[in-house]
Enzyme design. Structure first.
Site, mmCIF file in Angstrom:
data_model
loop_
_atom_site.group_PDB
_atom_site.id
_atom_site.type_symbol
_atom_site.label_atom_id
_atom_site.label_comp_id
_atom_site.label_asym_id
_atom_site.label_seq_id
_atom_site.Cartn_x
_atom_site.Cartn_y
_atom_site.Cartn_z
ATOM 1 N N GLU A 158 -9.999 2.603 -5.213
ATOM 2 C CA GLU A 158 -9.717 4.004 -4.879
ATOM 3 C C GLU A 158 -8.604 4.623 -5.726
ATOM 4 O O GLU A 158 -7.851 5.483 -5.245
ATOM 5 C CB GLU A 158 -9.353 4.109 -3.381
ATOM 6 C CG GLU A 158 -10.482 3.648 -2.492
ATOM 7 C CD GLU A 158 -10.164 3.674 -0.995
ATOM 8 O OE1 GLU A 158 -11.085 3.979 -0.232
ATOM 9 O OE2 GLU A 158 -9.029 3.391 -0.606
ATOM 10 N N HIS A 218 -2.973 3.210 -4.507
ATOM 11 C CA HIS A 218 -2.333 2.713 -3.266
ATOM 12 C C HIS A 218 -0.895 2.248 -3.521
ATOM 13 O O HIS A 218 -0.441 1.307 -2.873
ATOM 14 C CB HIS A 218 -3.160 1.566 -2.674
ATOM 15 C CG HIS A 218 -4.472 2.026 -2.088
ATOM 16 N ND1 HIS A 218 -4.577 2.515 -0.807
ATOM 17 C CD2 HIS A 218 -5.721 2.086 -2.615
ATOM 18 C CE1 HIS A 218 -5.840 2.851 -0.558
ATOM 19 N NE2 HIS A 218 -6.554 2.603 -1.647
ATOM 20 N N ASP A 238 0.865 -1.184 0.000
ATOM 21 C CA ASP A 238 0.000 0.000 0.000
ATOM 22 C C ASP A 238 0.895 1.225 0.000
ATOM 23 O O ASP A 238 2.127 1.105 -0.111
ATOM 24 C CB ASP A 238 -0.959 -0.028 1.215
ATOM 25 C CG ASP A 238 -2.320 0.579 0.861
ATOM 26 O OD1 ASP A 238 -2.336 1.758 0.433
ATOM 27 O OD2 ASP A 238 -3.349 -0.105 0.988
HETATM 28 C C1 ACM Z 1 -10.969 -0.628 0.468
HETATM 29 O O1 ACM Z 1 -11.463 -0.623 1.585
HETATM 30 N N1 ACM Z 1 -10.434 0.479 -0.025
HETATM 31 C C2 ACM Z 1 -10.956 -1.836 -0.350
#
Ligand code: ACM
Length: 635
Positions: free
Chosen positions: A356, A278, A204
């Site tokens: 995201e 991420h 991440d």
């Molecule tokens: C997530 O909670 N962004 C998969």
């Protein structure tokens, strides 16, 4: 005649009374498919014989059982490979498959003489062993010998098998790093509740945690960040002179060790490499993976703000944390990463994130614009879908299948991409109807990083999911195409979780609720019984040194405003608790007036103190909330 009747009935009464004194209500989590309680008890004794067929696949299960029983009792157990008449505990694989049990089900029969666990497959025996341990007192989880052991197992006939095949928990080891020992500790707790999937969120913005030998900078640079403590997400930007010494990573040997440990407990391990968003830790290691100028100055995130969520999803990125979808180097990079990931992890799926990913940098990037023109892509989600399709080809070429978070559906990915539905159930339901395999992990039920209690006791997170809400989780809603629903799982993101004790605290007891949702028949779920069982499980957790949250005992505090007056409304999540309060700075107890109705906050009060009791025992934590904080909660 008369006297022998008297002796016999007196004996019956004595035995019954003994039985009554000893008898504990069964408190098995997850609730089995069927339990029939019988008369009598089995007494666990030293030097008992455990028989198990001579099958190497059963070795770990019998070792597990033997170690568990011996550690707490100090007894010896004799393992025998044939079912001798002296056997006290007998594990057996069915000669003829019992269709109803499937691959993970089992039957458990206990009588005064003997305990027999039968299953079609080794996994079933392992789950039968977990149930057997839950038939023993909580002290069976003790890590040291318990004194004066005289343990009984009630006579029962249990038939049991899971509702769904995918029963998972996800642990994020990027935001905060957890050692191999801690990961094993997490898995140890999972298996008590028959979870069979460990989803390992390995990369991440805050850290790249898996060694990739062909890309050494990922762990030389990407695994380390500036250490900060406090309210993660609101930290100041890391400064050049602040040491980047927080983090860590797993070597290939570490990963193999975890996978073996999990497999011995019938837990599969699914790696997640979260791309294209991420990805700041990867970009800090290899800035050429970005198509944004200045990426060579990027750091592994230490918890400073990088996304603006004030406009909703997708977020507006304040820096570009995405791998560039228009850069061939990115696909070479992913090929290298997936080669090593695929060779390390035996599980059929690799999770590739996909959540995201912000749009704002791609929208203005010339390389991305050129890609859109060349490939006829009309929207940014289609750009992401282009990326995902190329990634899926790479993964398939390594003999693996791809799973991703539900955002990848937006641009239209292949039907073969499996989807993990996290933004509620809706995406999972729709995807299942379109023929995608689906795992349900909806944030409004099973996001166990969200608060389960009050801000007065728990680190601040943007939302709350209480135990009672998690218990309502239904992994196979009737609107879905059940054929495509693999199962369900809870997700533990660790931005606000700095250590393994807090990871456990956030997981349990909501993990019990998830376990029961994914294992037990829907009709067998019963909230009040679940709470009674949870209280027994807490004692098991105490013996196992596993932390859990007692938030279900705490008051739920809401504030309403009428004209210029504020009222505190209190309730409890579970039945049978009384609430006591004070506004006079003193500590309330059960001799204070019992809470009955919303309380007006007195004009000059500084704070409220609240506590719950069950009868004359305090059970909730004493909560103290200042009046300004109360007023901030007003609705
Ligand atoms: C997530 O909670 N962004 C998969």
């Amino acid at each position: 005649m008369k006297s022998s009747f008297l002796i016999a009935s007196t004996l019956m009464i004595v035995l019954n009374c003994m039985g009554q004194v000893q008898k504990r209500p069964l408190s098995i989590i997850p609730e089995p498919v069927s339990v029939v309680e019988k008369q009598g008890v089995f007494i666990l004794q030293n030097n008992s014989v455990i028989t198990v067929p001579n099958n190497p696949e059963l070795k770990t299960t019998v070792d597990f059982l033997q170690a568990k029983l011996s550690t707490a009792t100090g007894y010896k157990f004799i393992i025998n490979r044939t079912n001798s008449s002296s056997a006290k505990i007998h594990l057996e694989l069915n000669k003829t498959r019992n269709k109803e049990l499937g691959d993970e089900g089992y039957t458990l029969s206990s009588t005064a003489q003997k305990i027999t666990i039968s299953a079609n497959k080794p996994a079933g025996l392992f789950y039968g062993v977990q149930t057997l341990l839950q038939l023993l007192p909580p002290e069976i989880e003790s890590k040291t010998i318990v004194k004066n052991v005289k343990w009984q197992i009630p006579a029962v006939e249990i038939k049991d098998y899971p509702r769904v095949g995918w029963r998972g928990l996800m642990l994020d080891v990027s935001r905060h790093f957890f050692t191999v020992k801690e990961v094993k500790q997490y898995i140890d707790a999972m298996v008590r509740y028959k979870f069979n999937m460990f989803h390992w969120h390995l990369t991440d913005d805050e850290g790249w945690r898996i060694q990739i030998k062909s890309l050494p900078k990922l762990t030389e640079v990407g695994a380390w960040r500036v250490e900060k403590i406090g309210n993660f997400g609101e930290f100041s930007n890391p400064l050049p002179d602040e040491p980047k010494n927080y983090g860590g990573f797993y070597t290939h040997e570490d990963i193999k060790e975890i996978i073996k440990y999990a497999e011995e407990r019938f837990v599969k391990v699914m790696p997640e490499i979260d791309v294209p968003g991420h990805s700041l830790a990867a970009i800090a290691s290899y800035p050429e993976l970005s198509c944004t100028e200045g990426a060579d100055k990027y750091n592994v995130r230490a918890g400073e703000p990088i996304m603006d969520w004030s406009h909703g999803a997708p977020p507006i990125a304040m820096l570009d944390n995405t791998l560039c979808p228009a850069n061939e180097k990115v696909y070479d990079f992913l090929d290298k990463v997936m080669t090593e990931v695929a060779s390390l992890f035996p599980f059929e799926y690799i999770h590739v994130g996909g959540d995201e990913a912000p749009h704002n940098y791609w929208e203005k990037n010339d390389q991305v614009k050129a890609l859109m023109k060349r490939e006829g892509l009309k929207t940014i989600p289609q750009v992401q879908a282009y990326f995902e399709k190329r990634l899926e080809k790479i993964i398939n070429a390594k003999g693996k299948k791809m799973m991703a978070w539900d955002e990848v559906l937006e641009g239209g990915v292949n039907e073969s991409t499996a989807v993990m539905s996290w933004r509620g159930m809706k995406y999972g339901i729709d995807a299942s109807k379109e023929g995608h395999f689906v795992v349900m992990a909806p944030n409004d039920y099973v996001y166990i990083d969200l608060m389960q209690g009050d801000l007065a006791t728990d680190p601040p997170v943007y939302a709350t999911v209480r135990l009672s809400q998690t218990y309502k989780f239904n992994p196979v809603p009737k609107e879905a195409n059940a054929k495509f629903v693999l199962g369900g799982q809870g997700n533990l993101w660790t931005e606000q979780i700095y250590n393994i004790r807090q990871a456990e605290y956030m997981t349990w007891p909501r993990g019990f609720a998830i376990a029961e949702s994914v294992w037990s028949p829907e009709g067998k779920k019963n909230w009040n019984r679940f709470i009674e069982k949870t209280e027994v499980q807490f004692k098991r957790m105490d013996n196992a040194h596993t932390k859990y949250s007692p938030a279900m005992y705490d008051p739920i505090v809401r504030v309403t405003k009428k004209d210029d007056k504020y009222f505190v409304n209190l309730s409890t999540e579970i039945d049978g608790l009384d609430i006591y309060t004070s506004f006079d700075n003193s500590t309330p107890d059960n001799f204070y007036p019992k809470y009955k109705e919303p309380q007006l906050i007195p004009k000059d009060a500084d704070l409220i103190r609240i506590i719950t009791y069950r009868g004359n025992q305090p059970v909730g934590r004493l909560m103290t909330i200042s009046v300004p904080d109360l007023k901030k909660r007003a609705r």
